[in-house]
Design a protein around this motif. Structure first.
Motif, PDB file in Angstrom:
ATOM      1  N   PHE A  13      62.646  33.328  35.918  1.00 15.86           N
ATOM      2  CA  PHE A  13      63.154  33.266  36.801  1.00 15.86           C
ATOM      3  C   PHE A  13      64.490  32.787  37.581  1.00 15.86           C
ATOM      4  O   PHE A  13      65.287  32.465  37.735  1.00 15.86           O
ATOM      5  CB  PHE A  13      62.978  34.466  37.867  1.00 15.86           C
ATOM      6  CG  PHE A  13      62.233  35.638  36.987  1.00 15.86           C
ATOM      7  CD1 PHE A  13      62.489  37.054  36.082  1.00 15.86           C
ATOM      8  CD2 PHE A  13      60.189  36.027  36.860  1.00 15.86           C
ATOM      9  CE1 PHE A  13      61.871  37.666  35.146  1.00 15.86           C
ATOM     10  CE2 PHE A  13      60.085  36.265  36.034  1.00 15.86           C
ATOM     11  CZ  PHE A  13      60.211  37.680  35.562  1.00 15.86           C
ATOM     12  N   PRO A  35      53.511  28.320  43.479  1.00 14.16           N
ATOM     13  CA  PRO A  35      53.923  30.513  44.037  1.00 14.16           C
ATOM     14  C   PRO A  35      52.098  30.740  43.705  1.00 14.16           C
ATOM     15  O   PRO A  35      51.614  32.141  44.699  1.00 14.16           O
ATOM     16  CB  PRO A  35      54.896  30.712  42.736  1.00 14.16           C
ATOM     17  CG  PRO A  35      55.096  30.152  41.622  1.00 14.16           C
ATOM     18  CD  PRO A  35      54.796  28.697  41.975  1.00 14.16           C
ATOM     19  N   MET A  36      51.403  30.218  43.263  1.00 11.79           N
ATOM     20  CA  MET A  36      50.190  30.561  43.507  1.00 11.79           C
ATOM     21  C   MET A  36      49.522  30.162  44.433  1.00 11.79           C
ATOM     22  O   MET A  36      48.007  30.380  44.454  1.00 11.79           O
ATOM     23  CB  MET A  36      49.462  29.944  41.642  1.00 11.79           C
ATOM     24  CG  MET A  36      49.560  31.021  41.001  1.00 11.79           C
ATOM     25  SD  MET A  36      51.347  31.506  40.295  1.00 11.79           S
ATOM     26  CE  MET A  36      51.874  30.135  39.204  1.00 11.79           C
ATOM     27  N   GLN A  50      57.297  35.710  45.699  1.00 11.69           N
ATOM     28  CA  GLN A  50      57.634  34.951  44.682  1.00 11.69           C
ATOM     29  C   GLN A  50      58.295  34.216  44.672  1.00 11.69           C
ATOM     30  O   GLN A  50      59.427  34.357  45.420  1.00 11.69           O
ATOM     31  CB  GLN A  50      58.220  36.344  43.378  1.00 11.69           C
ATOM     32  CG  GLN A  50      56.838  37.184  43.691  1.00 11.69           C
ATOM     33  CD  GLN A  50      56.887  38.155  42.889  1.00 11.69           C
ATOM     34  OE1 GLN A  50      58.218  38.654  42.197  1.00 11.69           O
ATOM     35  NE2 GLN A  50      56.422  38.576  41.313  1.00 11.69           N
ATOM     36  N   VAL A  51      58.596  33.034  43.745  1.00 16.30           N
ATOM     37  CA  VAL A  51      60.324  32.214  42.891  1.00 16.30           C
ATOM     38  C   VAL A  51      61.092  32.808  42.564  1.00 16.30           C
ATOM     39  O   VAL A  51      60.488  33.551  41.449  1.00 16.30           O
ATOM     40  CB  VAL A  51      59.472  31.068  42.888  1.00 16.30           C
ATOM     41  CG1 VAL A  51      58.921  30.458  44.375  1.00 16.30           C
ATOM     42  CG2 VAL A  51      58.915  31.045  41.885  1.00 16.30           C
ATOM     43  N   PRO A  52      61.984  32.594  42.460  1.00 15.49           N
ATOM     44  CA  PRO A  52      62.985  31.890  42.845  1.00 15.49           C
ATOM     45  C   PRO A  52      63.406  32.455  44.349  1.00 15.49           C
ATOM     46  O   PRO A  52      63.663  33.976  44.566  1.00 15.49           O
ATOM     47  CB  PRO A  52      64.155  32.238  42.478  1.00 15.49           C
ATOM     48  CG  PRO A  52      64.308  33.242  41.543  1.00 15.49           C
ATOM     49  CD  PRO A  52      62.472  32.948  41.003  1.00 15.49           C
ATOM     50  N   GLU A  63      64.681  37.342  44.527  1.00 17.87           N
ATOM     51  CA  GLU A  63      64.971  38.423  43.674  1.00 17.87           C
ATOM     52  C   GLU A  63      66.050  37.700  42.001  1.00 17.87           C
ATOM     53  O   GLU A  63      67.166  38.025  42.909  1.00 17.87           O
ATOM     54  CB  GLU A  63      65.418  40.126  43.518  1.00 17.87           C
ATOM     55  CG  GLU A  63      64.130  40.645  43.551  1.00 17.87           C
ATOM     56  CD  GLU A  63      62.993  40.753  42.703  1.00 17.87           C
ATOM     57  OE1 GLU A  63      63.724  40.812  42.306  1.00 17.87           O
ATOM     58  OE2 GLU A  63      62.108  40.483  43.279  1.00 17.87           O
TER      59      GLU A  63
END
Ligand SMILES: N[C@@H](CCC(=O)N[C@@H](CS)C(=O)NCC(=O)O)C(=O)O
Length: 220
Positions: A13, A35-36, A50-52, A63
């Motif tokens: 993404f 992100p984890m 979340q990324v991005p 998003e």
């Protein structure tokens, strides 16, 4: 306007956002996180975790579909088709293609049953896309558009997996998609949207997941 993209090297993404920034020749800074295991500053600014995530001066945009539309909006020329129906149609296919990443995740991480179910689901979607794709170079003709950028991370990962295995996810049966994938992956802004050596990282990621796909890897 200062842009900072918060990214993760393996994230498809985030790759979409980078392809848009590259294509539209917009300056940006990039900050990689995991992100984890996100840093506290990211948790404070990210509503989804979340990324991005795109920092625009002191505002945030999140998003990937919204980020890519925003990048297109601040560009001097749009890489969407002008015709509003065609543009809406492209956006519909982009939305459908986003669901393919769930199948790809199932393919990379799942046991044999999950692998087979994910492959079937992914190939069902690809078959629909094949019937919507003309024999033009890109989806809308000769110009690289938003929809081509959106599909690039999927085609890149399928190409890697086919290279790492004995073509476990060959899309050769889809003539239009095969040619489209080749055209997209030859675009410089796509090739430079991932860091050097990411294919090796992806290989190690497949190995480390120990799913059915890892048993299909052939030595490089
Ligand atoms: N719908 C989101 C999906 C983004 C997404 O799934 N990002 C993954 C990395 S590729 C992530 O940040 N995962 C961490 C988490 O879900 O906690 C978008 O399109 O931006």
């Amino acid at each position: 306007m200062k842009l900072e993209l918060i990214s993760f090297k393996l994230c498809p993404f985030a790759q979409r956002a980078i392809i848009l920034l590259n294509t539209q020749k917009i300056d940006f800074e990039i900050t990689y996180i995991n992100p984890m295991d996100p840093p506290d500053w990211f948790k404070e600014i990210s509503p989804t975790g979340q990324v991005p995530l795109l920092k625009v001066d002191d505002q945030i945009v999140f998003e990937s579909s919204v980020i890519t539309e925003f990048i297109n909006d601040i560009s001097t020329t749009s890489i969407h088709p002008d015709n509003v129906v065609q543009k809406a149609n492209n956006r519909s296919w982009i939305a459908l293609s986003s669901a393919m990443f769930d199948d790809l995740f199932g393919l990379v991480t799942g046991d044999k049953d999950k692998f087979n179910a994910s492959k079937e689901a992914l190939f069902n979607e690809l078959a629909k896309l094949e019937s919507a794709k003309s024999s033009d170079v890109f989806f809308n003709g000769n110009d690289f558009n938003m929809i081509d950028a959106a599909l690039a991370p999927i085609f890149m990962r399928l190409a890697w997996i086919n290279e790492f295995t004995d073509n476990a996810l060959s899309i050769a049966e889809f003539k239009h998609l095969s040619a489209w994938s080749d055209a997209i992956l030859a675009v410089e802004e796509v090739a430079t949207s991932v860091v050097d050596g990411l294919d090796d990282v992806y290989y190690s990621n497949i190995e480390g997941r120990e799913g059915h796909l890892s048993t299909l890897l052939v030595d490089e």
